[in-house]
Design an enzyme around this catalytic site. Structure first.
Site, PDB file in Angstrom:
ATOM      1  N   ASP A   1      61.305  72.306  64.381  1.00  0.00           N
ATOM      2  CA  ASP A   1      61.120  72.993  65.668  1.00  0.00           C
ATOM      3  C   ASP A   1      61.857  72.323  66.830  1.00  0.00           C
ATOM      4  O   ASP A   1      61.736  72.770  67.967  1.00  0.00           O
ATOM      5  CB  ASP A   1      59.632  73.183  65.987  1.00  0.00           C
ATOM      6  CG  ASP A   1      58.776  71.997  65.608  1.00  0.00           C
ATOM      7  OD1 ASP A   1      59.338  70.952  65.199  1.00  0.00           O
ATOM      8  OD2 ASP A   1      57.541  72.101  65.704  1.00  0.00           O
TER       9      ASP A   1
ATOM     10  N   HIS B   1      48.970  67.386  63.027  1.00  0.00           N
ATOM     11  CA  HIS B   1      48.063  67.352  64.188  1.00  0.00           C
ATOM     12  C   HIS B   1      46.593  67.212  63.787  1.00  0.00           C
ATOM     13  O   HIS B   1      45.744  66.975  64.649  1.00  0.00           O
ATOM     14  CB  HIS B   1      48.216  68.610  65.042  1.00  0.00           C
ATOM     15  CG  HIS B   1      49.567  68.758  65.677  1.00  0.00           C
ATOM     16  ND1 HIS B   1      50.107  67.776  66.492  1.00  0.00           N
ATOM     17  CD2 HIS B   1      50.485  69.755  65.622  1.00  0.00           C
ATOM     18  CE1 HIS B   1      51.309  68.184  66.897  1.00  0.00           C
ATOM     19  NE2 HIS B   1      51.568  69.369  66.390  1.00  0.00           N
TER      20      HIS B   1
HETATM   21 ZN   LIG Z   1      55.890  70.949  65.773  1.00  0.00          ZN
END
Ligand SMILES: [Zn+2]
Length: 316
Positions: free
Chosen positions: A253, A127
């Site tokens: 995840d 990110h």
């Molecule tokens: Zn993630």
């Protein structure tokens, strides 16, 4: 059996995010436990970590951003750029050490001392934007690794496969106008998941148009949907692009037991997916593959997920 490297360093546990944060040091402890219990650790080649040279960090991030991050850390700030990015006095050093270890893994793979590697690092990276920390990420680990492979070893084409359940906005933006790095991501649909980017029509820009590919998946979907999209989107794209090395943004995840998403992947599917990516590396990239940990927050599932991931790398 392949020569598989394993990057882990006790100092990766020193980045602390406070009491209510999912990106905790225990994630790495769980991964280490899974690999140790499986008796795999003896089969792996340990990769030493040293802080990355700033030269490599600034091949992706601005010098101003690096300075600002270092200064924030020194000043005792507990948050940087975003409420998601909780930090402590060791965060900057830990982030440098994560990149340094990953570059060492890349070097050993490129020099033929290793066939492939798994890098169990914190903080994660995908990110992180050129000049902004986001989503638990500070330095974009895989983007820096791709630039290192190009600049240090002269690779003309690097492929990135990002199967973290969140879109790697940072990695996409860093390479979106660059035809030499192909960014492929499969993730929960941006209308229903952080960070809100990674739609199907985002193909890259300018010279990089056609070298970004996103496969968004609706909430509640799982193994079959992922398999269909990987077969439709990733396999033909890499057959055409023929990356000389593959970097994996390995996020766990999307597992059905992970609270960070509504995606329902099974442990067995993660193994299948990694086998396919290995097959792509063997077919197009002389087997050269470096896998880098991104997300994955279910401490009960991380040991088995990491064990199968590493077994797949060893099996080649
Ligand atoms: Zn993630």
């Amino acid at each position: 059996m392949k020569r598989t490297g394993f990057l882990f360093d006790e100092r990766y546990l020193l980045h602390k995010t406070g009491p209510y944060h999912p990106e905790v040091p225990e994630r790495l402890t769980a991964i280490l436990e899974g690999i140790t219990q499986g008796g795999l650790i003896e089969k792996l080649v340990p990769i030493p970590a040293a802080p990355a040279d700033l030269l490599w960090i600034t091949s992706v991030h601005t010098a101003e951003y690096v300075k600002r991050f270092d200064a924030a850390c020194r000043s005792g700030k507990q948050m940087f750029d975003s409420p998601d990015n909780q930090m402590c006095a060791q965060t900057y050093e830990t982030a440098l050490l994560a990149v340094g270890g990953i570059l060492e893994a890349c070097r050993q793979v490129m020099e033929g001392r290793l066939d492939n590697a798994f890098c169990a690092v914190r903080p994660p990276g995908h990110h992180a934007e050129v000049s902004r920390a986001m989503g638990f990420c500070y330095f974009n680990n895989v983007a820096i690794a791709a630039r290192y492979l190009q600049k240090q070893f002269g690779l003309a084409r690097v492929g990135i496969v990002d199967f973290d359940v969140h879109h790697g906005n940072g990695t996409q933006h860093i390479f979106e106008d660059d035809p030499t790095v192909y960014y492929y991501s499969i993730h929960q649909h941006p209308s229903f998941a952080y960070p809100g980017t990674g739609r199907e029509f985002e193909y890259g820009r300018g010279d990089g148009y056609g070298y970004t590919k996103n496969s968004p998946v609706l909430p509640g979907q799982g193994d079959e949907d992922y398999q269909r999209l990987l077969e439709r989107d990733l396999f033909p794209a890499f057959a055409e692009f023929r990356p000389e090395a593959i970097i994996v943004s390995a996020g766990f995840d999307g597992h059905r037991d992970d609270d960070m998403s509504d995606t329902k992947l099974s442990t067995e599917f993660y193994t299948w997916m990694m086998r396919q990516i290995m097959h792509l590396a063997n077919t197009h990239s002389s087997g050269r593959l470096v896998s880098v940990l991104e997300g994955g927050y279910c401490l009960q599932r991380l040991p088995e997920l990491a064990r199968h991931h590493v077994e797949t790398l060893l099996d080649g």
